[in-house]
Design an enzyme around this catalytic site. Structure first.
Site, PDB file in Angstrom:
ATOM      1  N   ASP A  11      11.324 -37.287 -39.756  1.00 43.60           N
ATOM      2  CA  ASP A  11      12.021 -36.422 -38.337  1.00 43.60           C
ATOM      3  C   ASP A  11      12.187 -35.454 -38.353  1.00 43.60           C
ATOM      4  O   ASP A  11      12.950 -35.096 -40.113  1.00 43.60           O
ATOM      5  CB  ASP A  11      12.829 -37.563 -38.028  1.00 43.60           C
ATOM      6  N   GLY A  14      10.315 -30.247 -35.390  1.00 45.72           N
ATOM      7  CA  GLY A  14      11.409 -29.903 -34.133  1.00 45.72           C
ATOM      8  C   GLY A  14      12.179 -28.813 -34.279  1.00 45.72           C
ATOM      9  O   GLY A  14      12.168 -27.679 -34.179  1.00 45.72           O
ATOM     10  N   HIS A  28       5.635 -29.138 -37.182  1.00 46.25           N
ATOM     11  CA  HIS A  28       4.721 -30.080 -36.928  1.00 46.25           C
ATOM     12  C   HIS A  28       3.240 -29.655 -38.166  1.00 46.25           C
ATOM     13  O   HIS A  28       3.182 -30.542 -38.850  1.00 46.25           O
ATOM     14  CB  HIS A  28       3.993 -30.458 -35.604  1.00 46.25           C
ATOM     15  N   ASN A  59       6.277 -41.008 -28.079  1.00 45.31           N
ATOM     16  CA  ASN A  59       6.492 -39.395 -28.362  1.00 45.31           C
ATOM     17  C   ASN A  59       5.602 -39.067 -27.355  1.00 45.31           C
ATOM     18  O   ASN A  59       6.128 -37.833 -26.573  1.00 45.31           O
ATOM     19  CB  ASN A  59       5.663 -39.769 -29.617  1.00 45.31           C
ATOM     20  N   ARG A 179      14.327 -42.019 -43.589  1.00 42.58           N
ATOM     21  CA  ARG A 179      14.654 -40.863 -42.202  1.00 42.58           C
ATOM     22  C   ARG A 179      15.818 -39.949 -42.495  1.00 42.58           C
ATOM     23  O   ARG A 179      16.874 -39.893 -43.336  1.00 42.58           O
ATOM     24  CB  ARG A 179      15.384 -41.763 -41.420  1.00 42.58           C
ATOM     25  N   GLU A 198      15.740 -51.921 -47.237  1.00 43.68           N
ATOM     26  CA  GLU A 198      16.869 -51.322 -47.315  1.00 43.68           C
ATOM     27  C   GLU A 198      16.792 -49.808 -46.835  1.00 43.68           C
ATOM     28  O   GLU A 198      16.035 -49.481 -46.129  1.00 43.68           O
ATOM     29  CB  GLU A 198      17.354 -50.573 -48.969  1.00 43.68           C
TER      30      GLU A 198
HETATM   31  C1  IPE Z   1      10.702 -41.103 -34.047  1.00 48.83           C
HETATM   32  O1  IPE Z   1      11.165 -39.597 -34.162  1.00 48.83           O
HETATM   33  C2  IPE Z   1       8.758 -40.875 -34.679  1.00 48.83           C
HETATM   34  C3  IPE Z   1       8.476 -40.303 -35.343  1.00 48.83           C
HETATM   35  C4  IPE Z   1       8.961 -39.395 -36.663  1.00 48.83           C
HETATM   36  C5  IPE Z   1       7.051 -40.399 -35.564  1.00 48.83           C
HETATM   37  P1  IPE Z   1      11.705 -38.977 -32.316  1.00 48.83           P
HETATM   38  O2  IPE Z   1      12.242 -37.912 -32.835  1.00 48.83           O
HETATM   39  O3  IPE Z   1      10.193 -39.246 -32.268  1.00 48.83           O
HETATM   40  O4  IPE Z   1      12.686 -40.250 -31.965  1.00 48.83           O
HETATM   41  P2  IPE Z   1      14.185 -39.854 -31.828  1.00 48.83           P
HETATM   42  O5  IPE Z   1      13.855 -40.139 -30.294  1.00 48.83           O
HETATM   43  O6  IPE Z   1      14.946 -39.204 -31.924  1.00 48.83           O
HETATM   44  O7  IPE Z   1      15.204 -41.191 -31.148  1.00 48.83           O
HETATM   45  C1  IPE Z   2       9.328 -35.848 -35.944  1.00 47.17           C
HETATM   46  O1  IPE Z   2       9.636 -34.016 -35.554  1.00 47.17           O
HETATM   47  C2  IPE Z   2       7.712 -35.564 -36.196  1.00 47.17           C
HETATM   48  C3  IPE Z   2       7.119 -36.850 -34.559  1.00 47.17           C
HETATM   49  C4  IPE Z   2       7.904 -36.931 -34.154  1.00 47.17           C
HETATM   50  C5  IPE Z   2       5.788 -36.493 -34.310  1.00 47.17           C
HETATM   51  P1  IPE Z   2      10.237 -34.169 -34.453  1.00 47.17           P
HETATM   52  O2  IPE Z   2       9.258 -33.389 -33.720  1.00 47.17           O
HETATM   53  O3  IPE Z   2      10.837 -35.235 -33.769  1.00 47.17           O
HETATM   54  O4  IPE Z   2      11.059 -33.104 -35.015  1.00 47.17           O
HETATM   55  P2  IPE Z   2      13.038 -32.687 -33.634  1.00 47.17           P
HETATM   56  O5  IPE Z   2      13.819 -34.280 -34.340  1.00 47.17           O
HETATM   57  O6  IPE Z   2      12.672 -32.903 -32.775  1.00 47.17           O
HETATM   58  O7  IPE Z   2      13.472 -32.036 -34.701  1.00 47.17           O
HETATM   59 MG    MG Z   3      12.720 -36.057 -33.678  1.00 50.03          MG
END
Ligand code: IPE
Ligand code: IPE
Ligand code: MG
Length: 233
Positions: A11, A14, A28, A59, A179, A198
């Site tokens: 995560d 973005g 990404h 997503n 995470r 864990e």
């Molecule tokens: C979880 O991350 C899914 C992936 C890393 C692929 P998200 O960014 O989608 O989760 P939320 O929306 O913050 O819970």
């Molecule tokens: C995780 O990064 C990748 C996917 C969910 C595909 P994010 O795209 O959720 O990045 P943030 O959480 O918006 O920073």
């Molecule tokens: Mg995210």
């Protein structure tokens, strides 16, 4: 002892891009580049199974352009990495519901699974259109079909039965779930399988996560006392 199976919620892509004033897809791409060195570091760290969350069933709520960009990134990633994965002894599997995915993508996924099927050094599982609840629902559907067909007696259903219908049926449960990006939630990842995992929630954004930091997280795991509900002798 280090963890045998590590699962990662990758995560923060973005936010990593946003901090640089760039579009989310830039993050990404940076995140995808990180995957290779983490996979390649696994044998040295004694990690036999690595499972990574690439795209959740939730997503799809993102903009059409981000979703399309991710889907083409997956295609390009598989095409570009296939040979290196095969050569490096990585066995690749995909989990998640393939029905909603572009057939061109699922074909690449099938091909990569087949071309790495003999490998055994590291087992990499990539979760695409994966949700823990969706997985349990799909598993239950298959299980119910077996009951209806007379292949399974409802009286024989116990905690060993359902996992045989999950996408992860051939994998051990994760010992450690990591995470990145500071969010302390599970977001529908491996709900059944992580009952006794864990957890490590770390602040680093996924594109900044290095094998060095990975090794530190693994070292902390080694100091944990896993009791599984029991009492240490
Ligand atoms: C979880 O991350 C899914 C992936 C890393 C692929 P998200 O960014 O989608 O989760 P939320 O929306 O913050 O819970
Ligand atoms: C995780 O990064 C990748 C996917 C969910 C595909 P994010 O795209 O959720 O990045 P943030 O959480 O918006 O920073
Ligand atoms: Mg995210």
């Amino acid at each position: 002892m280090g963890p045998r199976h590590v699962a990662v919620i990758m995560d923060g892509n973005g936010r990593w891009a946003q901090m640089r004033g760039r579009p989310r897809l830039f993050g990404h791409h940076a995140g995808a580049k990180r995957v290779r060195e983490i996979v390649e570091s696994c044998p040295g760290f004694g990690v036999k199974y690595l499972t990574i969350f690439a795209f959740s069933t939730e997503n799809w709520k993102r903009t059409q352009s981000e979703v399309a960009g991710l889907m083409s990134l997956f295609k390009r990633y598989i095409t570009g990495e296939a040979e290196a994965l095969r050569k490096n002894g990585v066995r690749v599997r995909f989990i998640g519901d393939r029905v909603r995915l572009d057939p061109k993508l699922t074909q690449l996924m099938d091909e990569l699974e087949q071309m790495t099927a003999e490998n055994d050094l590291v087992h990499l599982t990539v979760a695409i259109n994966y949700g823990g609840r969706d997985e349990v629902a799909r598993a239950t559907k298959r299980l119910a079909r077996d009951v209806a067909a007379g292949k399974l007696d409802p009286e024989d259903i116990d905690v060993e039965t359902l996992p045989r219908y999950l996408d992860t049926r051939v994998l051990p449960d994760p010992d450690l779930v990591i995470r990145t990006s500071g969010e302390a939630r599970v977001s529908n990842f491996l709900l059944w399988q992580s009952a006794y995992s864990e957890y490590e929630f770390i602040d680093t954004l996924w594109p900044d996560f290095t094998p060095e930091e990975f090794s530190k997280v693994l070292a902390r795991f080694g100091k944990r006392d896993r009791r599984f509900g029991g009492v240490k002798a």
